[in-house]
Design a protein around this motif. Structure first.
Motif, PDB file in Angstrom:
ATOM      1  N   LEU A 268      -7.624  -2.425  -6.955  1.00  0.00           N
ATOM      2  CA  LEU A 268      -7.752  -1.482  -5.842  1.00  0.00           C
ATOM      3  C   LEU A 268      -7.266  -0.086  -6.224  1.00  0.00           C
ATOM      4  O   LEU A 268      -7.810   0.915  -5.764  1.00  0.00           O
ATOM      5  N   TYR A 269      -6.234  -0.037  -7.062  1.00  0.00           N
ATOM      6  CA  TYR A 269      -5.734   1.262  -7.505  1.00  0.00           C
ATOM      7  C   TYR A 269      -6.831   2.026  -8.244  1.00  0.00           C
ATOM      8  O   TYR A 269      -7.050   3.217  -8.011  1.00  0.00           O
TER       9      TYR A 269
ATOM     10  N   GLU B 171     -10.028   1.485  -7.918  1.00  0.00           N
ATOM     11  CA  GLU B 171     -11.053   1.809  -6.917  1.00  0.00           C
ATOM     12  C   GLU B 171     -10.726   3.128  -6.225  1.00  0.00           C
ATOM     13  O   GLU B 171     -11.608   3.949  -5.967  1.00  0.00           O
ATOM     14  N   ARG B 172      -9.448   3.313  -5.928  1.00  0.00           N
ATOM     15  CA  ARG B 172      -9.034   4.549  -5.252  1.00  0.00           C
ATOM     16  C   ARG B 172      -9.214   5.751  -6.177  1.00  0.00           C
ATOM     17  O   ARG B 172      -9.653   6.821  -5.739  1.00  0.00           O
TER      18      ARG B 172
ATOM     19  N   ARG C  70     -12.827   6.584  -6.204  1.00  0.00           N
ATOM     20  CA  ARG C  70     -13.246   7.273  -4.976  1.00  0.00           C
ATOM     21  C   ARG C  70     -12.887   8.750  -5.059  1.00  0.00           C
ATOM     22  O   ARG C  70     -13.670   9.628  -4.686  1.00  0.00           O
ATOM     23  N   LYS C  71     -11.681   9.036  -5.564  1.00  0.00           N
ATOM     24  CA  LYS C  71     -11.266  10.433  -5.720  1.00  0.00           C
ATOM     25  C   LYS C  71     -12.102  11.144  -6.783  1.00  0.00           C
ATOM     26  O   LYS C  71     -12.264  12.366  -6.738  1.00  0.00           O
TER      27      LYS C  71
ATOM     28  N   GLN D 110      -0.658   3.178  -3.382  1.00  0.00           N
ATOM     29  CA  GLN D 110      -2.019   3.701  -3.362  1.00  0.00           C
ATOM     30  C   GLN D 110      -3.033   2.571  -3.178  1.00  0.00           C
ATOM     31  O   GLN D 110      -4.026   2.720  -2.455  1.00  0.00           O
ATOM     32  N   ALA D 111      -2.782   1.454  -3.819  1.00  0.00           N
ATOM     33  CA  ALA D 111      -3.679   0.302  -3.695  1.00  0.00           C
ATOM     34  C   ALA D 111      -3.686  -0.233  -2.270  1.00  0.00           C
ATOM     35  O   ALA D 111      -4.730  -0.622  -1.739  1.00  0.00           O
TER      36      ALA D 111
ATOM     37  N   GLN E 132      -5.816   1.911  -0.106  1.00  0.00           N
ATOM     38  CA  GLN E 132      -7.217   1.570  -0.372  1.00  0.00           C
ATOM     39  C   GLN E 132      -7.593   0.265   0.317  1.00  0.00           C
ATOM     40  O   GLN E 132      -8.674   0.142   0.925  1.00  0.00           O
TER      41      GLN E 132
ATOM     42  N   THR F 219      -7.830   0.932   4.258  1.00  0.00           N
ATOM     43  CA  THR F 219      -8.916   1.801   4.709  1.00  0.00           C
ATOM     44  C   THR F 219     -10.299   1.258   4.362  1.00  0.00           C
ATOM     45  O   THR F 219     -11.234   1.384   5.155  1.00  0.00           O
ATOM     46  N   GLU F 220     -10.423   0.643   3.176  1.00  0.00           N
ATOM     47  CA  GLU F 220     -11.751   0.229   2.714  1.00  0.00           C
ATOM     48  C   GLU F 220     -12.068  -1.244   2.925  1.00  0.00           C
ATOM     49  O   GLU F 220     -13.226  -1.641   2.824  1.00  0.00           O
TER      50      GLU F 220
END
Length: 423
Positions: free
Chosen positions: A152-153, A155-156, A159-160, A396-397, A400, A403-404
């Motif tokens: 997930l980290y 993935e974030r 996204r950025k 951060q994960a 993510q 929210t996602e």
């Protein structure tokens, strides 16, 4: 019943595979479920199976009810003519291709693993919960959780990366300019993030480069573009900035019509935009090649050394231009630097590494794991269920994840949801 669950059941073969039969009574032997299609057209491409004595290779369409075939007008769409099996939860009518040939139907509720179904229904019975798995989150194995949070980290970060790519287009692929814009936004934090962002975008980064030899020039540039040098104040420092800004404005034909107004309301004095803009100017004055230094830094201590700056001397005794205050050096604190690393530096380092073909994943993971966890309502809520966030990688994960996945009910695409459905 959600169609997503049927996709999940088919994709992961959560069925009594040795008992499968079509609604017409023919045995089904499944060789390959096919490739999951997330675009228009049938749900799974190139499945391979045997119905009765006939081998088939083609597509599979999935619906909650058979009649949804007609609801979606598939009988009129030739893209569905190569569907070899219609997988449904409830078979309420026979379906046909555009040439009126019948399509075999598999009624999934007859063959779905009852434990999987019960766990699914339990997971999606919200009853006012913050997230679907709130009652069972603590029971998730650490191995599953840690591996998923690492994914997930990234993935974030990815996204950025989309935001960074859009800024690269706007700046004609100038990485230093993109970094300046993102850094300025995060210097403004939540309250002044957008005003700082609009200020940075109003300045061609070449102007920043040409102003770096003078701290006064940089402060005048940032304060002036932010609309903070338009008052009549008899303060020598303020008058010096005004004079310098007028020179820069004329020289570089600067405009700030689209810059958003700054906010002081409900901010702690160390976060006043006056202090943050001066600190940002000091950072670029101290480091003429700031972007390169940060991209080359490899440890957390390397980053802290670069960010070891403070606002200019005037601000030692001020938080605003007009009012004096108790003397203190306005240095960048460790917690503030951490936020800059989390939200600006590491995403840029990740994207820049990808652009240059460098493998930086392990390096970025190590740095993120050395930074302390953020503190916010999302992280606190997860930690209240199970102490899971100790580092910025994990915080951060978790953002993510919430929210996602959690907020969008994507439990079937989540490793945590999968582990609870299939304990």
């Amino acid at each position: 019943m959600q169609e997503d669950f049927l996709h999940y059941t088919w994709k992961h073969k959560k069925m009594e595979l040795n008992k499968l039969k079509t609604a017409q009574g023919d045995a089904v032997l499944l060789t390959s479920v096919g490739q999951h299609n997330f675009n228009s057209g049938p749900d799974f491409f190139n499945a391979q199976l045997k119905i009765g004595n006939q081998l088939w290779a083609g597509n599979v369409e999935i619906h909650v009810k058979s009649s949804d075939w007609f609801l979606h007008s598939h009988e009129q769409d030739k893209a569905y003519d190569n569907v070899i099996l219609h997988v449904v939860w409830e078979h309420d009518t026979d379906v046909f291709r555009s040439d009126n040939t019948p399509i075999p139907t598999l009624q999934l509720k007859d063959f779905t693993n009852i434990d999987v179904l019960n766990n699914y229904e339990k997971l999606f019975s919200k009853n006012g919960k913050w997230i679907n798995c709130e009652n069972d989150f603590a029971s998730v194995e650490n191995f599953v959780l840690n591996n998923w949070l690492e994914r997930l980290y990234f993935e974030r970060l990815e996204r950025k990366q989309e935001t960074i790519q859009n800024l690269l287009k706007d700046t004609k692929n100038d990485w230093e300019a993109v970094f300046f814009i993102m850094l300025a936004k995060n210097f403004g934090l939540k309250v002044n993030g957008e005003p700082f962002y609009s200020m940075a975008k109003s300045i061609d980064f070449s102007v920043v480069r040409k102003s770096q030899s003078s701290l006064t020039s940089l402060e005048a540039l940032f304060f002036g573009q932010s609309g903070m040098l338009e008052d009549d104040l008899e303060i020598s420092y303020y008058l010096e900035l005004q004079k310098e800004y007028q020179f820069l404005k004329q020289k570089f034909k600067l405009e700030n019509n689209n810059v958003m107004p700054l906010q002081f309301f409900r901010l702690r004095p160390p976060n006043f935009p006056t202090i943050r803009l001066s600190q940002l100017a000091s950072l670029y004055f101290e480091h003429k090649t700031l972007f390169s230094k940060l991209m080359e830094a490899k440890t957390l201590e390397d980053f802290y050394k670069v960010f070891k700056v403070s606002a200019s001397t005037f601000w030692n005794s001020h938080y605003t231009f007009q009012k004096t205050s108790k003397t203190s050096s306005k240095i960048l604190t460790k917690s503030f630097i951490d936020l800059l690393l989390i939200n600006t530096v590491l995403p840029l380092k990740f994207s820049y590494g990808k652009e240059k073909g460098q493998e930086l994943d392990s390096e970025i993971l190590n740095i993120a794991a050395d930074i302390a966890s953020e503190k916010n309502s999302v992280v606190d809520a997860f930690n209240n269920m199970k102490k899971v966030s100790n580092t910025s990688l994990q915080s951060q994960a978790l953002i993510q994840l919430k929210t996602e996945y959690c907020s969008k009910n994507k439990c079937l695409q989540c490793a945590i949801g999968n582990s609870l459905i299939n304990p």
